[in-house]
Write a protein that holds these residues in place. Structure first.
Motif, PDB file in Angstrom:
ATOM      1  N   PRO A 120      50.515 -42.048  24.006  1.00  0.00           N
ATOM      2  CA  PRO A 120      51.799 -42.594  24.427  1.00  0.00           C
ATOM      3  C   PRO A 120      52.084 -42.518  25.917  1.00  0.00           C
ATOM      4  O   PRO A 120      53.189 -42.864  26.352  1.00  0.00           O
ATOM      5  N   GLN A 121      51.110 -42.067  26.702  1.00  0.00           N
ATOM      6  CA  GLN A 121      51.346 -42.009  28.135  1.00  0.00           C
ATOM      7  C   GLN A 121      51.460 -43.416  28.722  1.00  0.00           C
ATOM      8  O   GLN A 121      50.757 -44.334  28.306  1.00  0.00           O
ATOM      9  N   GLY A 122      52.346 -43.555  29.700  1.00  0.00           N
ATOM     10  CA  GLY A 122      52.554 -44.869  30.302  1.00  0.00           C
ATOM     11  C   GLY A 122      53.005 -44.765  31.744  1.00  0.00           C
ATOM     12  O   GLY A 122      53.044 -43.683  32.333  1.00  0.00           O
ATOM     13  N   ASN A 188      59.762 -41.247  25.640  1.00  0.00           N
ATOM     14  CA  ASN A 188      60.621 -40.206  26.189  1.00  0.00           C
ATOM     15  C   ASN A 188      61.405 -40.651  27.426  1.00  0.00           C
ATOM     16  O   ASN A 188      62.579 -40.996  27.344  1.00  0.00           O
ATOM     17  N   GLU A 189      60.743 -40.652  28.595  1.00  0.00           N
ATOM     18  CA  GLU A 189      61.449 -40.867  29.865  1.00  0.00           C
ATOM     19  C   GLU A 189      62.226 -42.175  29.965  1.00  0.00           C
ATOM     20  O   GLU A 189      63.310 -42.188  30.582  1.00  0.00           O
ATOM     21  N   ALA A 193      66.048 -42.343  31.548  1.00  0.00           N
ATOM     22  CA  ALA A 193      66.333 -43.146  32.733  1.00  0.00           C
ATOM     23  C   ALA A 193      67.438 -44.157  32.442  1.00  0.00           C
ATOM     24  O   ALA A 193      68.338 -44.375  33.271  1.00  0.00           O
ATOM     25  N   ARG A 194      67.393 -44.761  31.285  1.00  0.00           N
ATOM     26  CA  ARG A 194      68.440 -45.720  30.906  1.00  0.00           C
ATOM     27  C   ARG A 194      69.771 -45.026  30.696  1.00  0.00           C
ATOM     28  O   ARG A 194      70.826 -45.578  31.014  1.00  0.00           O
ATOM     29  N   SER A 271      62.779 -42.488  20.024  1.00  0.00           N
ATOM     30  CA  SER A 271      61.361 -42.107  19.994  1.00  0.00           C
ATOM     31  C   SER A 271      60.648 -42.703  18.782  1.00  0.00           C
ATOM     32  O   SER A 271      59.521 -43.195  18.888  1.00  0.00           O
ATOM     33  N   ILE A 272      61.310 -42.658  17.634  1.00  0.00           N
ATOM     34  CA  ILE A 272      60.717 -43.239  16.427  1.00  0.00           C
ATOM     35  C   ILE A 272      60.520 -44.739  16.603  1.00  0.00           C
ATOM     36  O   ILE A 272      59.465 -45.289  16.264  1.00  0.00           O
TER      37      ILE A 272
END
Length: 330
Positions: A120-122, A188-189, A193-194, A271-272
């Motif tokens: 899931p890293q982006g 996550n992030e 941020a939003r 997240s889901i």
């Protein structure tokens, strides 16, 4: 002797005999077999990205397999692979390419199933300055984890040149600079941020070039001694993930919220949703993927890529890094 003196004792004895004969003998109920203790080490604090394991715990899927699973939380200094390799935990989860690198360095562990079909890293970016592909990082400054394998792949395999800034655990710099880009987890992030008012987008690092699994693994010694336990754990965990992402996630979310009071229902729902939209766990049916699946072809491609960019201390084979004994078959 007076015969009447014998009547009472004889009557008592006969009555006791008749009562005893009338009783039904109750069969001994065998004790339920004791659950086998299993310690499972995660890579971070409890979070929805671990939800499938907590769902399996909450809904009794581990217990149904005869397992008493303890989920050990990680954190910034979690040494998941070392913890499993030395036997302080029986199984663990982490990024698949990290497991391959560790095995090439002699760490006695082995993959036994996939937690996620892709990591899931982006890359987190402001929508005003979108990143449409990793090639768009050319010439930019990126805040990311130094030493990450994907950075070496991007530089040496894809040929993108960029400046690297050490990753810190907050969004302050990102929020103050619309051109700022940083590594994130797409689950996550972007949400936070939003929440702080930014209009953001996220791009998965995973691609046809570089697509590591997120995996469940165990120590070689534990695997040799307890293959049945490993199989039961993998089976129950996959059941938990399917239920968490396609059913009612409330049981797992209650456990997660009890362990971390900063996990709001809104964040867990985000997240889901992200895990499903990016097909992280359930996989892409068009590619023939399914929950828990590892394939030899993908692992072989991953090993070759890691060799090309020079992060493996020695060559390894697919059979060195994974067993397919516990992978679900269609």
């Amino acid at each position: 002797m007076n015969p009447r003196k014998l009547i009472l004792p004889l009557f008592i004895a006969l009555t006791a005999l008749l009562v005893g004969c009338g009783k039904k003998t109750e069969a001994a109920v065998p004790a339920a077999p004791a659950l086998v203790k299993v310690r499972f080490q995660t890579d971070w604090y409890p979070q929805p990205e671990h939800g499938g394991y907590y769902q399996a715990l909450a809904k009794g899927y581990y217990a149904a397999e005869g397992l008493d699973v303890e989920i050990l939380p990680g954190g910034p200094n979690a040494q998941v692979m070392t913890t499993v390799a030395v036997g302080r935990a029986d199984l663990g989860m982490t990024n698949g390419d990290d497991v391959i690198v560790a095995i090439a360095r002699g760490v006695p562990i082995k993959m036994v199933g996939a937690e996620m079909q892709r990591d899931p890293q982006g890359i987190l970016f402001h929508a005003e300055h979108p990143i449409k592909s990793l090639r768009d990082l050319e010439g930019k400054t990126l805040m990311a984890g130094a030493g990450s394998t994907w950075i070496e792949v991007l530089r040496k395999k894809v040929g993108v040149k960029f400046n690297l800034m050490p990753l810190v655990g907050d969004l302050a710099r990102f929020m103050n600079n619309k051109e700022f880009v940083q590594q994130c987890f797409v689950t996550n992030e972007p949400y936070f941020a939003r929440q702080r008012g930014a209009n953001v987008g996220a791009l998965l690092i995973a691609s046809d070039t570089y697509e590591p699994y997120r995996v469940m693994f165990t120590g070689r010694e534990f695997l040799a001694k307890h293959p049945d336990i490993v199989g039961k754990f993998v089976r129950a965990s996959i059941h938990g993930w399917l239920d968490y992402l396609t059913g009612d996630p409330t049981p797992a979310n209650k456990l997660l919220a009890a362990k971390r009071n900063d996990l709001t229902p809104e964040f867990m729902a985000y997240s889901i949703k992200a895990m499903n939209e990016y097909r992280l766990v359930l996989g892409d049916p068009a590619k023939g993927e399914q929950t828990g699946q590892l394939t030899a072809a993908r692992l072989e491609k991953q090993i070759k890529l890691l060799q090309e960019v020079g992060v493996l201390d020695k060559p390894v084979a697919v059979s060195d890094v994974a067993t397919f004994e516990f992978i679900p078959q269609n």
